[in-house]
Scaffold this motif. Sequence first.
Motif, PDB file in Angstrom:
ATOM      1  N   ALA A 121      41.156  51.805  36.436  1.00 16.75           N
ATOM      2  CA  ALA A 121      41.254  51.079  37.704  1.00 16.75           C
ATOM      3  C   ALA A 121      40.119  50.088  37.871  1.00 16.75           C
ATOM      4  O   ALA A 121      40.309  48.973  38.376  1.00 16.75           O
ATOM      5  CB  ALA A 121      41.268  52.076  38.865  1.00 16.75           C
ATOM      6  N   THR A 122      38.936  50.478  37.424  1.00 17.92           N
ATOM      7  CA  THR A 122      37.785  49.576  37.520  1.00 17.92           C
ATOM      8  C   THR A 122      38.008  48.329  36.672  1.00 17.92           C
ATOM      9  O   THR A 122      37.666  47.205  37.081  1.00 17.92           O
ATOM     10  CB  THR A 122      36.508  50.297  37.071  1.00 17.92           C
ATOM     11  OG1 THR A 122      36.337  51.459  37.882  1.00 17.92           O
ATOM     12  CG2 THR A 122      35.292  49.404  37.187  1.00 17.92           C
ATOM     13  N   ALA A 123      38.573  48.519  35.497  1.00 12.86           N
ATOM     14  CA  ALA A 123      38.835  47.369  34.635  1.00 12.86           C
ATOM     15  C   ALA A 123      39.855  46.423  35.263  1.00 12.86           C
ATOM     16  O   ALA A 123      39.711  45.189  35.178  1.00 12.86           O
ATOM     17  CB  ALA A 123      39.326  47.847  33.271  1.00 12.86           C
ATOM     18  N   VAL A 124      40.877  47.004  35.907  1.00 16.72           N
ATOM     19  CA  VAL A 124      41.888  46.158  36.561  1.00 16.72           C
ATOM     20  C   VAL A 124      41.268  45.351  37.689  1.00 16.72           C
ATOM     21  O   VAL A 124      41.515  44.137  37.849  1.00 16.72           O
ATOM     22  CB  VAL A 124      43.040  47.037  37.077  1.00 16.72           C
ATOM     23  CG1 VAL A 124      43.994  46.207  37.933  1.00 16.72           C
ATOM     24  CG2 VAL A 124      43.792  47.663  35.901  1.00 16.72           C
ATOM     25  N   VAL A 125      40.431  45.996  38.488  1.00 20.57           N
ATOM     26  CA  VAL A 125      39.767  45.296  39.600  1.00 20.57           C
ATOM     27  C   VAL A 125      38.848  44.207  39.077  1.00 20.57           C
ATOM     28  O   VAL A 125      38.771  43.093  39.634  1.00 20.57           O
ATOM     29  CB  VAL A 125      38.996  46.301  40.468  1.00 20.57           C
ATOM     30  CG1 VAL A 125      38.141  45.582  41.507  1.00 20.57           C
ATOM     31  CG2 VAL A 125      39.967  47.250  41.152  1.00 20.57           C
ATOM     32  N   ALA A 126      38.127  44.516  37.969  1.00 25.32           N
ATOM     33  CA  ALA A 126      37.191  43.538  37.415  1.00 25.32           C
ATOM     34  C   ALA A 126      37.922  42.295  36.921  1.00 25.32           C
ATOM     35  O   ALA A 126      37.363  41.191  36.944  1.00 25.32           O
ATOM     36  CB  ALA A 126      36.403  44.172  36.274  1.00 25.32           C
ATOM     37  N   VAL A 127      39.162  42.453  36.479  1.00 26.76           N
ATOM     38  CA  VAL A 127      39.922  41.302  35.996  1.00 26.76           C
ATOM     39  C   VAL A 127      40.579  40.552  37.150  1.00 26.76           C
ATOM     40  O   VAL A 127      40.591  39.315  37.191  1.00 26.76           O
ATOM     41  CB  VAL A 127      40.978  41.758  34.968  1.00 26.76           C
ATOM     42  CG1 VAL A 127      41.903  40.596  34.605  1.00 26.76           C
ATOM     43  CG2 VAL A 127      40.306  42.300  33.728  1.00 26.76           C
ATOM     44  N   LEU A 128      41.141  41.297  38.112  1.00 26.01           N
ATOM     45  CA  LEU A 128      41.891  40.650  39.186  1.00 26.01           C
ATOM     46  C   LEU A 128      41.000  40.042  40.267  1.00 26.01           C
ATOM     47  O   LEU A 128      41.386  39.052  40.906  1.00 26.01           O
ATOM     48  CB  LEU A 128      42.850  41.666  39.830  1.00 26.01           C
ATOM     49  CG  LEU A 128      44.018  42.136  38.951  1.00 26.01           C
ATOM     50  CD1 LEU A 128      44.874  43.144  39.714  1.00 26.01           C
ATOM     51  CD2 LEU A 128      44.866  40.956  38.506  1.00 26.01           C
ATOM     52  N   ALA A 129      39.855  40.615  40.496  1.00 23.58           N
ATOM     53  CA  ALA A 129      38.990  40.128  41.590  1.00 23.58           C
ATOM     54  C   ALA A 129      38.618  38.655  41.425  1.00 23.58           C
ATOM     55  O   ALA A 129      38.747  37.863  42.385  1.00 23.58           O
ATOM     56  CB  ALA A 129      37.746  41.006  41.691  1.00 23.58           C
ATOM     57  N   PRO A 130      38.140  38.227  40.244  1.00 19.05           N
ATOM     58  CA  PRO A 130      37.825  36.794  40.110  1.00 19.05           C
ATOM     59  C   PRO A 130      39.046  35.896  40.299  1.00 19.05           C
ATOM     60  O   PRO A 130      38.939  34.804  40.878  1.00 19.05           O
ATOM     61  CB  PRO A 130      37.268  36.694  38.685  1.00 19.05           C
ATOM     62  CG  PRO A 130      36.830  38.062  38.336  1.00 19.05           C
ATOM     63  CD  PRO A 130      37.790  38.963  39.016  1.00 19.05           C
ATOM     64  N   VAL A 131      40.209  36.344  39.834  1.00 21.59           N
ATOM     65  CA  VAL A 131      41.425  35.529  39.948  1.00 21.59           C
ATOM     66  C   VAL A 131      41.818  35.374  41.416  1.00 21.59           C
ATOM     67  O   VAL A 131      42.096  34.251  41.904  1.00 21.59           O
ATOM     68  CB  VAL A 131      42.560  36.157  39.131  1.00 21.59           C
ATOM     69  CG1 VAL A 131      43.855  35.370  39.339  1.00 21.59           C
ATOM     70  CG2 VAL A 131      42.193  36.202  37.651  1.00 21.59           C
ATOM     71  N   LEU A 132      41.841  36.485  42.139  1.00 15.02           N
ATOM     72  CA  LEU A 132      42.242  36.431  43.551  1.00 15.02           C
ATOM     73  C   LEU A 132      41.235  35.650  44.399  1.00 15.02           C
ATOM     74  O   LEU A 132      41.608  34.823  45.257  1.00 15.02           O
ATOM     75  CB  LEU A 132      42.406  37.846  44.095  1.00 15.02           C
ATOM     76  CG  LEU A 132      43.530  38.677  43.446  1.00 15.02           C
ATOM     77  CD1 LEU A 132      43.533  40.094  44.003  1.00 15.02           C
ATOM     78  CD2 LEU A 132      44.878  37.995  43.651  1.00 15.02           C
TER      79      LEU A 132
END
Length: 278
Positions: A98-109
């Motif tokens: 989950a942390t990896a998903v957030v780390a990838v999506l946060a900059p995009v969003l």
Amino acid sequence: MPMTSAPHLLNEDKPEFGRLLDEALRTAHERPELSAVGERLNTEQLRTMALNAGALLTAAASAEYEHYVKVRAESRDGTAAVPFLETDGEAHGAGAGATAVVAVLAPVLAGTAMLIFLLVGYLLKLLDPPPAFADTMLTAGWFFGALTAAAILCAAIGLLLTAVRNSATEVPADREETVSEEIQRAREAWRHALLERGIMPFLQDALADPSADPSSTVPRRPPGRLPRPGYESPGFTSPGSHSGSQRPGFTSPAFTSPDFGGPAERSSEEEGPATDRD
């Protein structure tokens, strides 16, 4: 014909004995010591005899085989330990995915929100007069811009930590090559010992022994480089007897039937002696 007479070999190694035996018989014409193949015993008969005596032949290379099995088992244990460590790390860090998903999506969003707010804010600034909330849109856009930069920095740090953790659990390529070479050397040493100390002496002795019976489950073997299988029954003698003594002789007792006669015969016999006395 499957080889089933070498119980001390692992199942995965039993076919190797058959392949090595077939190779020796196929190249028999290249060895002077096996030049008699086909004269009295053909290759199929020799193969049957060797398979029946498989336990005897493989025992000649038992030391090399034990070393080969040990090296192979140690290599397998070392390889299996790496997935175990990785699984154990995932069990303790259930939120790593989950942390990896957030780390990838946060900059995009965050970057998308920044572009939207800045674009709308600057478009509102072009109006005359500009709306009051145009500055609010620009402020929100720059806020999401700062958030995008922070998310990118956090994602980079997370990727770096993941790379360091994976490098600690992976098996170096040099070590894998070393282990593979050690297993290969142990395997070749076992094959060489099995061929030169087991299979070849057996084939030579079988060809030289005129009494060898290819149909026998345990072929006869002369005393020589390999021990002769089987046991000889000990001789048993009765207590107090010697091998050189003669067996006691017994004769059946002579039985004669009693003489039975009629009254007339007994009377004549009685009169006979009386007459002599007179």
